[in-house]
Motif scaffolding. Sequence first.
Motif, PDB file in Angstrom:
ATOM      1  N   ARG A  11       1.017  -1.240   0.082  1.00  0.00           N
ATOM      2  CA  ARG A  11      -0.059  -0.024   0.025  1.00  0.00           C
ATOM      3  C   ARG A  11       0.884   1.202   0.044  1.00  0.00           C
ATOM      4  O   ARG A  11       2.044   1.075   0.192  1.00  0.00           O
ATOM      5  CB  ARG A  11      -0.964   0.088   1.240  1.00  0.00           C
ATOM      6  CG  ARG A  11      -0.345  -0.132   2.531  1.00  0.00           C
ATOM      7  CD  ARG A  11      -1.341   0.030   3.641  1.00  0.00           C
ATOM      8  NE  ARG A  11      -0.712  -0.290   5.008  1.00  0.00           N
ATOM      9  CZ  ARG A  11      -0.049   0.925   5.830  1.00  0.00           C
ATOM     10  NH1 ARG A  11      -0.381   1.967   5.126  1.00  0.00           N
ATOM     11  NH2 ARG A  11       0.156   0.696   6.774  1.00  0.00           N
ATOM     12  N   GLY A  60       1.848   2.845  -5.069  1.00  0.00           N
ATOM     13  CA  GLY A  60       0.949   2.029  -3.729  1.00  0.00           C
ATOM     14  C   GLY A  60      -0.420   1.583  -4.300  1.00  0.00           C
ATOM     15  O   GLY A  60      -0.968   1.977  -5.035  1.00  0.00           O
ATOM     16  N   LEU A  61      -0.904   0.340  -3.621  1.00  0.00           N
ATOM     17  CA  LEU A  61      -2.053  -0.366  -3.935  1.00  0.00           C
ATOM     18  C   LEU A  61      -3.123  -0.072  -2.882  1.00  0.00           C
ATOM     19  O   LEU A  61      -2.957  -0.045  -1.592  1.00  0.00           O
ATOM     20  CB  LEU A  61      -1.718  -1.818  -3.814  1.00  0.00           C
ATOM     21  CG  LEU A  61      -1.255  -2.544  -5.027  1.00  0.00           C
ATOM     22  CD1 LEU A  61      -0.542  -3.963  -4.731  1.00  0.00           C
ATOM     23  CD2 LEU A  61      -2.060  -2.822  -6.239  1.00  0.00           C
ATOM     24  N   GLU A  62      -4.121   0.595  -3.531  1.00  0.00           N
ATOM     25  CA  GLU A  62      -5.572   0.913  -2.665  1.00  0.00           C
ATOM     26  C   GLU A  62      -6.480   0.118  -3.600  1.00  0.00           C
ATOM     27  O   GLU A  62      -7.177   0.679  -4.508  1.00  0.00           O
ATOM     28  CB  GLU A  62      -5.581   2.405  -2.766  1.00  0.00           C
ATOM     29  CG  GLU A  62      -4.740   3.120  -2.112  1.00  0.00           C
ATOM     30  CD  GLU A  62      -5.119   3.110  -0.495  1.00  0.00           C
ATOM     31  OE1 GLU A  62      -5.980   2.217  -0.135  1.00  0.00           O
ATOM     32  OE2 GLU A  62      -4.303   4.049   0.337  1.00  0.00           O
ATOM     33  N   LYS A  74      -2.946   1.098  -9.188  1.00  0.00           N
ATOM     34  CA  LYS A  74      -3.235  -0.465  -9.107  1.00  0.00           C
ATOM     35  C   LYS A  74      -3.037  -1.080 -10.270  1.00  0.00           C
ATOM     36  O   LYS A  74      -2.389  -2.120 -10.229  1.00  0.00           O
ATOM     37  CB  LYS A  74      -4.850  -0.430  -8.833  1.00  0.00           C
ATOM     38  CG  LYS A  74      -5.199  -1.848  -8.314  1.00  0.00           C
ATOM     39  CD  LYS A  74      -6.538  -2.068  -8.155  1.00  0.00           C
ATOM     40  CE  LYS A  74      -7.101  -3.399  -8.106  1.00  0.00           C
ATOM     41  NZ  LYS A  74      -8.586  -3.497  -8.202  1.00  0.00           N
ATOM     42  N   THR A 100      -6.181  -2.394   4.131  1.00  0.00           N
ATOM     43  CA  THR A 100      -5.597  -2.382   2.962  1.00  0.00           C
ATOM     44  C   THR A 100      -4.533  -3.384   2.761  1.00  0.00           C
ATOM     45  O   THR A 100      -4.234  -4.032   1.783  1.00  0.00           O
ATOM     46  CB  THR A 100      -4.818  -1.058   2.484  1.00  0.00           C
ATOM     47  OG1 THR A 100      -5.900  -0.017   2.646  1.00  0.00           O
ATOM     48  CG2 THR A 100      -4.284  -1.076   1.137  1.00  0.00           C
ATOM     49  N   ASP A 101      -3.760  -3.742   3.818  1.00  0.00           N
ATOM     50  CA  ASP A 101      -2.702  -4.771   3.682  1.00  0.00           C
ATOM     51  C   ASP A 101      -3.309  -6.181   3.562  1.00  0.00           C
ATOM     52  O   ASP A 101      -2.769  -6.960   2.775  1.00  0.00           O
ATOM     53  CB  ASP A 101      -1.770  -4.865   5.185  1.00  0.00           C
ATOM     54  CG  ASP A 101      -0.794  -3.713   5.487  1.00  0.00           C
ATOM     55  OD1 ASP A 101      -0.584  -3.045   4.350  1.00  0.00           O
ATOM     56  OD2 ASP A 101      -0.741  -3.177   6.363  1.00  0.00           O
ATOM     57  N   VAL A 104      -4.536  -6.334  -0.036  1.00  0.00           N
ATOM     58  CA  VAL A 104      -2.990  -6.847  -0.909  1.00  0.00           C
ATOM     59  C   VAL A 104      -2.744  -8.087  -0.612  1.00  0.00           C
ATOM     60  O   VAL A 104      -2.539  -8.475  -1.680  1.00  0.00           O
ATOM     61  CB  VAL A 104      -2.069  -5.663  -0.658  1.00  0.00           C
ATOM     62  CG1 VAL A 104      -0.854  -5.861  -1.412  1.00  0.00           C
ATOM     63  CG2 VAL A 104      -2.481  -4.381  -0.802  1.00  0.00           C
TER      64      VAL A 104
END
Length: 438
Positions: A11, A60-62, A74, A100-101, A104
């Motif tokens: 994230r 970062g991944l959201e 993403k 969020t972790d 992911v």
Amino acid sequence: MAKPVVAIVGRPNVGKSTLFNRIAGKRISIVEDVPGVTRDRIYAEAEWLGRKFIMIDTGGLEPYAQDIIMQQMKRQAEIAIETANVIIFVVDGQEGVTATDQEVANMLRKTSKKVILACNKIDSQKYKDNIYEFYNLGIGEPIGISAGQALGLGDLLDEVVKLFPHEGEEEYDDFTIKVALVGRPNVGKSSIINKILGEERVIVSNIPGTTRDAIDTPFEAGGQKYVLIDTAGMRKKGKINESIERYSVIRSLTAIERSDVCILVIDGETGVTEQDSKIAGYMHEQGRGAIIVVNKWDLVEKDDKTMNRYKENILKELSFMSYAPIMFVSALTGQRISKILEMVDFVSNQHAMRVQTGLLNDVINEAVLMNQPSVSGGRRLNILYSTQVSVKPPTFAIFVNDPELMHFSYERYLENQIRKSFGFQGTPIRFLIKGKSK
């Protein structure tokens, strides 16, 4: 074999770019304490325990973000995950596990890729017990690190390297010629492969970037085994708008590394571009056998001098690759396509050719008699002995009285004399200039 690919994901604002820069040994990604700064994948070569690999930094991944930039980030990260052999999943050891972790982690589990969990920002004793919370992600044993202070990175990289394919493992036997078709988008690489194969085994479209991955097509012709590696086209960085095309660059570079012979496909209507030159440069640097194929020749208005003018222009733009044979073809009409495999066989043999030591020294001694090295600082270069030490590409060790006296122009002269005597068409030649032992 091609270098393994390692993607760093997680994230926003957990320290991915800091870790990337630490491993790469230099500041490549922008590092700011603001979520969303890294909006694209950035890649670099790195090395650990003698193993070289390509590393991809990601935004970062959201997973549930509606913001358009976050959605693009993403998709970029997803493409990096698809590309990677090993994934480093970075979490914030000070903040603890977040929703969020968890999302992911769920996404990574579905990929069936090899994942290592890096618990970052463990830079003091008080945070060490925080690591245990991250077992709940179900990714495996967390490794505590501090990218900012370079703590624990050796342990992390030890685990990464363990997951690489073993060196020397080959997908194909030594008798199979691996051929990579490379070039800019929409020059006809897939169409050429289909003509060679005589069947539609690779998707063909006139939309640039249709080929999104390096596709291996093993086949046999005339008793010889081949693997054709079709790659997505490479574009200049400023012209890459689609995220998938960014990902294709890495696949194209690794395809070159995997190949024995590279075919650089050039658009006959456009001619040699700056990007063609860069791709050719990478082929040359990697020491691969090289063929230049000018496609769409049926669309070029010609007279009896057109082909010669075109060849002269290619030799001017790609002067460092003057050894590469040039072919003019049309994937649309099939013109001269049947000659490509003949040229591949020829270049492959030249790339693997070995010269007897006695013959090599005869040629070099004669070259020295015809053109003595110049005197530098009152001293003259004296060539004592030469031998070929390896193939693919042909590499020659030349023992001299002082390597500092070997001027690059004289080295080029010796290369030309060796090519004149033995050929070596379609392959670069390497020299190792060594001083006499004392």
